[in-house]
Design a protein around this motif. Sequence first.
Motif, PDB file in Angstrom:
ATOM      1  N   THR A 373       0.828  -1.127   0.020  1.00 60.61           N
ATOM      2  CA  THR A 373       0.056  -0.070   0.012  1.00 60.61           C
ATOM      3  C   THR A 373       0.835   1.140  -0.138  1.00 60.61           C
ATOM      4  N   PRO A 375       0.221   5.226   0.039  1.00 54.97           N
ATOM      5  CA  PRO A 375      -1.108   6.363   0.244  1.00 54.97           C
ATOM      6  C   PRO A 375      -0.628   7.005  -1.022  1.00 54.97           C
ATOM      7  N   ARG A 403      -6.545   3.575  -0.786  1.00 52.72           N
ATOM      8  CA  ARG A 403      -6.867   2.971   0.447  1.00 52.72           C
ATOM      9  C   ARG A 403      -6.447   3.544   1.738  1.00 52.72           C
ATOM     10  N   SER A 404      -5.768   4.741   1.851  1.00 51.00           N
ATOM     11  CA  SER A 404      -5.502   5.623   2.763  1.00 51.00           C
ATOM     12  C   SER A 404      -6.600   6.489   3.171  1.00 51.00           C
ATOM     13  N   ASN A 406      -6.264   9.486   4.560  1.00 52.10           N
ATOM     14  CA  ASN A 406      -5.548  10.680   4.033  1.00 52.10           C
ATOM     15  C   ASN A 406      -5.685  10.938   2.633  1.00 52.10           C
TER      16      ASN A 406
END
Length: 448
Positions: A373, A375, A403-404, A406
């Motif tokens: 992952t 970000p 996915r994040s 933020n």
Amino acid sequence: MNDIKGRHLLLHEVSDLLDERKMASCLIEDGVTKRAGVYFCHRCGNDKPYLFAAFHCARCQKLCHYCRNCLMMGRVSECTKLISLSMDETNRPLNVELNWNGTLSKGQEKASLKITEAIEEETPLLIWAVCGAGKTEILFKGIEKALQTGKYVCIATPRSDVVRELAPRLKQAFPKVDVASLYGGSEDRGKLSPLTIATTHQLYRYKEAFDVMIIDEVDAFPYSVDVSLQFAVKKAQKKKSSLIYLTATPSSFIRRQFTPLQIVKIPARYHGYPLPIPKFQWCGNWKKALKKNRLPNPVMKWVDAHVVREKQAFLFVPDIQTVPLVVNLLKDVHPHIEGVHAEDPHRKEKVQQFREQKVLIMVTTTILERGVTVPGADVAVLGAEQDIFTESALVQISGRVGRSINAPTGSIIFFHFGKTNAMVQAKHHIEAMNALAHKEGLLKQSSQ
Ligand SMILES: [Zn+2]
Ligand SMILES: [Zn+2]
């Protein structure tokens, strides 16, 4: 004695632990036997003739056949005895409490309850959770319940990097439990703990050990195609146990093994934003273009846009050979464009640099379709029409984006030379999950 319970060992590995009296309570079986003219390995379930070989054995003084399939765990041959000792049926509850204060999303909460129920009732369950749903947290409550009632829990996965990532999180969630993490080369190999995290390969060493078997990424290679790994998982479970599958992309073969009531979907990510939908972009005969040392225009435009905005991205390509071709073309555009594939000796370092934002665009094969992952990274696929990009591969690849919490949005483009069914089905799959999430009120927008 306790250290051999639930395990499946070679006699010479345990002979100093056992005297004759103790031996009486053990099950002793031949390692390799012949059934209807076909050799069979009792440790890994292999019965493929080409995976057996013979040697002149000093022990039995005969031509002795051994299993090549599980050779890396010590040789099992016709004269090898396998030892196992059943786990106590009387369970010893552990006085443990879950050490985790996070909150579950509504979708996670539902799955968490179902898991606890399946563990209590020893029934099978398929958790079909979109990429980024937060699969690990949904296991916590069920594991806590299992340990408190003296059950042994195993989380198995085809991929050793998943074991390495999960182990510290579970150790943190259950600080009082001696968590075993097993993969090729790990210190804990062969250990049995109430909470065990293992690659599916390591389960060859266990027999009727676990009350709860959770298989993460059940559709991932090699588990999905290796019957001997499936045999190992089955053998490691107690006769009465619950089997829980976790995946974002269950094959129809897997789905058919469950009744509708035994399937729980988590269609939304934990942060409540919908899954980004892939866009299709025709890019002509990209293979021909590569031979002429150039990339198709739409792909170059995409690269340039990311270079200008300094936005990180994955660029997936169909095979290993294409990785250096594309990287060499792009190195001139930007020095921080790297490539990685399964046979790359610097794979780990490069992925780490990508995580640390020292690599801008990572050209990769499908090895990075899961797990990694980054970000805020966008995704593109070059040659999305190629066979390697199945529906499930494309869904996993699309699942890298947003996915994040933020950076919950992002773009995913399939550059192709002819649209395929797999591409269309992947898009439908993602749209259907978003629609279901919307219907169940799990998305941020629908609650506003
Ligand atoms: Zn074997
Ligand atoms: Zn022999």
